[in-house]
Each structure stands twice: as structure tokens, then as C-alpha cells.
Enzyme design. Sequence first.
Site, PDB file in Angstrom:
ATOM      1  N   SER A 173       0.847  -1.193   0.000  1.00 20.89           N
ATOM      2  CA  SER A 173       0.000   0.000   0.000  1.00 20.89           C
ATOM      3  C   SER A 173       0.877   1.237   0.000  1.00 20.89           C
ATOM      4  O   SER A 173       1.993   1.218   0.544  1.00 20.89           O
ATOM      5  CB  SER A 173      -0.897   0.017   1.245  1.00 20.89           C
ATOM      6  N   TYR A 193      -1.760   0.902  10.707  1.00 20.82           N
ATOM      7  CA  TYR A 193      -1.881   0.183   9.435  1.00 20.82           C
ATOM      8  C   TYR A 193      -0.683   0.467   8.538  1.00 20.82           C
ATOM      9  O   TYR A 193      -0.092  -0.449   7.960  1.00 20.82           O
ATOM     10  CB  TYR A 193      -3.183   0.604   8.737  1.00 20.82           C
TER      11      TYR A 193
END
Length: 251
Positions: free
Chosen positions: A144, A157
Amino acid sequence: MKDAFGAPQSLLVLGGTSEIGLATARRLIARRTRTVWLAGRPSPSLTAAADSLRALGAEVRTVPFDALDTESHEERLGKIFTEGDIDMVLLAFGVLGDQARDESDPVAAVRVAQTNYTGAVSAGLVCAAALQNQGHGSLVVLSSVAGERARRADFIYGSSKAGLDAFAQGLGDALHGTGVHVMVVRPGFVRTRRTAGRAEAPLATTPEAVAGAIELGLRRRSETVWVPGALRMVMAAVRHAPRPLFRRLPV
């Protein structure tokens, strides 16, 4: 084996209900893929995902898989490779967590880290060893852009994805020359069920667009893929912004 355009005959999706994983499977089935393994926790959603791919003409099997149950990975994933060669493994599982809640709940924060990083390290190494033993194949890892630099809004995250990204890059270097190709995919904000209700970031994309980028990356044997491609330059600027300035950016 993969054809000249990089399309695999067989695919293993770790995270069998992942919208990106299923979009990728559909795209590859339309080209050449005939056997698909969906690895995930047994559920009606996993069964429905398998049925949807069977309707496209693929042979689809499911296998119980839990990212957090690392002690079972070698046995359960290893059995898949005894059934025949796997041309491509897509590591597509992960959780977003809830930053506001997880900051005050260390157990929940650790669960995010263990799922996204520890579970991925375990499953990634098991599959990499199996691919190396068969002498060919691709391991595609969904990272990501959040891993490029920790943001106040999602640093739990983001830090787990930063660890995963570094691991996947190192694994790719370790496997260079063995016949096994490792590709890291860095999407931005992806419109899926799990991001529904969250504020949408600029350059948002879709599971289908990520799947298209994965297919193109396979053809080119890319090592890193950004989705959309414009994020490469954006994140280069974000990564090098001075911290006092970065804290004030609306990212």
C-alpha cells in the site's frame, strides 16, 4: 506455466474473499488461468467467491487459511503445491483496523500488525520456498502507498504495510535468479466494501484497476507496481517532505 504474456495457468489467492484478489482472478481467467485456489477462513463469502469463479469456467478449490494461525501455514499451504505447480501466488489478505480505537487498544493494534505483517511473512516464506522448489512462478504482494510514510491518520496500518513492503522487496532480491518473480503492488485508496464510509483520498482507484495493473506488471515482469501510476511521483514528494511540513499536509 505462464505464457509469453505472463498469464498463469494456476493461481493461489491468499485472502480468498479479497475484492482485489477476486478481480485479479476474474481478469486472469478471461486470459488463460484454469485452476484457482482460494485460501481463506471458511465462510459463506468464501463459498460464494469460489462459485462465482467456477461460473467463469475455472476449476476452483478452497482451502482453510487464517493469517494469524502461522503454525498451520506450512502444512496447509504446502499441501496445495503437492497437487501440482502453482504459477502465481497473490498475497491479498490484510486488515485496515480502526486507528482511533486501536491507539487505545493495544491488543487490537497488535492484531492489525500480526495479520498484515507477521501473517504475511509466514505465508510469503512458505509459498516462496514452494515456488523455488518447483523452479518457477510469481509471488505478487499487495502492499500500500500507506507504507511509504507513516501518517497520523493511519500509522498503525501504515507501519504494518511498511514492514510488509520491505520484506517483499528483500524476498525478491533473495529469489533473484531462481526463476521466481516477486512483484510488490502499491495501490492508493481502493474503493471496496472495507473502505466504504471512509473519506476518499485523491487518485482513488478500484479493484478492477488494480487487477489490470497486476496483469500488466506480470507481462513486464515488474518488481514494483503503483496504482494509479501517478502515485509514484506523489509519494516521492511525500516521502521527502520535512516533518514539520508533512504534519500540516492534508494526507
